[in-house]
Design an enzyme around this catalytic site. Structure first.
Site, PDB file in Angstrom:
ATOM      1  N   CYS A 120     -14.849 -25.832 -24.951  1.00 40.15           N
ATOM      2  CA  CYS A 120     -14.062 -27.169 -23.759  1.00 40.15           C
ATOM      3  C   CYS A 120     -13.109 -27.154 -22.995  1.00 40.15           C
ATOM      4  CB  CYS A 120     -14.365 -28.365 -24.705  1.00 40.15           C
ATOM      5  SG  CYS A 120     -15.976 -28.623 -25.090  1.00 40.15           S
ATOM      6  N   HIS A 253      -9.788 -33.068 -20.531  1.00 38.19           N
ATOM      7  CA  HIS A 253     -11.031 -32.499 -20.040  1.00 38.19           C
ATOM      8  C   HIS A 253     -11.970 -33.974 -21.062  1.00 38.19           C
ATOM      9  CE1 HIS A 253     -14.473 -31.314 -22.676  1.00 38.19           C
ATOM     10  NE2 HIS A 253     -14.317 -31.652 -23.855  1.00 38.19           N
ATOM     11  N   ASN A 283     -19.310 -35.020 -21.748  1.00 38.07           N
ATOM     12  CA  ASN A 283     -18.313 -34.581 -22.328  1.00 38.07           C
ATOM     13  C   ASN A 283     -19.782 -33.643 -21.274  1.00 38.07           C
ATOM     14  OD1 ASN A 283     -17.902 -32.107 -23.284  1.00 38.07           O
ATOM     15  ND2 ASN A 283     -17.589 -32.667 -25.184  1.00 38.07           N
TER      16      ASN A 283
END
EC number: 2.3.1.180
Length: 326
Positions: A120, A253, A283
Site C-alpha cells: 500500500c 492511503h 482499499n
C-alpha cells in the site's frame, strides 16, 4: 549547474466496471455462511462500495487507461515518456514486470520500465524513485502508476479482510522542471512486522505453496499505521521547512476512514482538508493514493499551486510520505 526538479503535470485513474456495494457483498458472503452487514462495514471502515475486476482483467489492463488519462491531462503522448514505474502487489505475471506489459500496450519501446513492490506504500515509493531519477538526469518524463487487482487475493470466508479491498489504478505524469514540484520525500520499512499483513504463499514447481490469500492483524496494523504516518508527515514537512498549516490537502492511503482522520487530527488538519475516496473505492493498495489524487484534481478540489501531502502505509511493514506542490 541548475538543479533539476520534478512536477506532476497530469493525473489519471481507472476503475473496473463492476461496482460491488456492501449489500452486494453481504449477500455474496451469506451464501458462504459468513455474516456481516452494511452497518458493520461502514462503522469500522467507512467503506460503502468497491470495484472488482473481471476475470480476464489484470493489473496492466487497469493501468493502461489510467496512464492514457494522465497523458491526456499532461498534454503528452506515450512516445514522450522515457520511464515507466508501476507500483503493484498483484502483477499480471511472476515476470516480466507489469510495467513492461504496460509499455507494450501503450505502443512504445526502449525506455526503462520496472515494478515497485511496497504494497500500500507502493505509489509513494515509486514516486520517490521517479523523482530521484529525474533529478539525476536519468529520466525527463515518467509515468508513475499504481495498479491493483486485490480481489484475487481475498479470502471470502474472512469478513475482517474481504470487505476492505477493491481494484483500480491511478497514474501521474512526472516531468523535469526548473521549479520544485516534489518538495520532500520520506521512506521507511521494518521487516519485523511482516506477519501482521501478508500473503504467505508462493509458486514453486507449478504449484502454490503456503497460503495465497491475504492475512491481516487489523488491530496491530491500525495501531502502527497512525503513529508511523504522523512521523513521516512531520519528516517531509521538516525537510521542506514547512508547517502542517501550509498543507492545502492531505491525500492518505485510503485504507480506513478512522486511520485517515486520526492522522489528520495529529497534524491538526480539519477533515475538510482530507481527500476521501475510501467510501467508494475501498482499499486499492498501491492504486489508492493516485486514484484519490486524480479524483481530487478532477473534482476541482486540488488546484495548481496548492501544497499536497501524500502518505501511505502497507505490508512489509512499509510507510512513507511525499510533500508536493501541484
Amino acid at each position: 549547474m541548475t538543479r533539476r526538479f520534478s512536477r506532476i503535470t497530469g493525473t489519471g485513474s481507472h476503475l473496473p466496471a463492476r461496482r460491488v456495494t456492501n449489500d452486494d457483498l453481504v449477500a455474496q458472503l451469506a451464501q458462504r455462511g459468513v455474516e456481516t452487514s452494511d452497518e458493520w462495514i461502514v462503522e469500522r471502515t467507512g467503506i460503502r462500495a468497491r470495484h472488482f475486476a473481471a476475470a480476464d482483467q489484470g493489473a496492466s489492463d487497469l493501468a493502461v487507461p489510467a496512464a492514457q488519462a494522465a497523458l491526456q491531462a499532461a498534454g503528452r503522448q506515450a512516445s514522450d515518456i522515457d520511464l515507466i514505474i508501476v507500483a503493484t502487489s498483484t502483477p499480471d505475471m511472476v515476470f516480466p514486470s507489469t510495467a513492461a506489459i504496460v509499455q507494450h500496450k501503450l505502443g512504445i519501446a526502449g525506455c526503462p520500465v520496472f515494478d515497485v513492490q511496497a504494497v500500500c506504500s507502493g505509489f509513494i515509493y515509486a514516486l520517490t524513485v521517479a523523482d530521484a531519477m529525474i533529478a539525476n538526469g536519468t529520466a525527463t518524463r515518467a509515468l508513475v502508476i499504481g495498479s491493483e487487482v486485490f480481489s484475487r487475493l481475498l479470502d471470502f470466508d474472512d469478513r475482517g479482510t474481504c470487505v476492505l479491498f477493491g481494484d483500480g489504478a491511478g497514474a501521474v505524469v512526472l516531468e523535469a522542471s526548473d521549479t520544485p514540484g516534489i518538495l520532500a520525500t520520506d521512506l521507511h520499512a521494518d521487516g519485523k512486522y511482516v506477519d501482521i499483513l501478508c500473503v504467505p504463499g508462493h509458486v514453486a514447481g507449478g504449484q502454490v505453496l503456503g497460503d495465497p490469500l491475504l492475512k491481516m492483524d487489523g488491530q496491530a496494523v491500525f495501531k502502527l499505521a497512525v503513529g508511523v504516518l504522523d512521523k513521516a508527515a512531520r519528516a517531509v514537512l521538516d525537510k521542506a521547512r514547512m508547517q502542517a498549516g501550509d498543507i492545502d490537502w492531505l491525500i492518505p492511503h485510503q485504507a480506513n476512514i478512522r486511520i485517515m482522520l486520526g492522522t489528520a487530527r495529529k497534524l491538526h488538519l480539519p477533515p475538510e482538508k482530507v481527500v476521501v475516496t475510501v467510501h467508494e473505492h475501498g482499499n486499492t493498495s498501491a492504486a489508492s493514493i493516485p486514484l484519490a489524487l486524480d479524483h481530487g484534481v478532477r473534482a476541482g478540489q486540488v488546484k495548481p499551486g496548492q501544497t499536497v501531502l501524500l502518505e501511505g502505509v502497507g505490508g512489509g511493514f512499509t510507510w512513507g510520505a511525499v510533500l508536493l506542490k501541484m
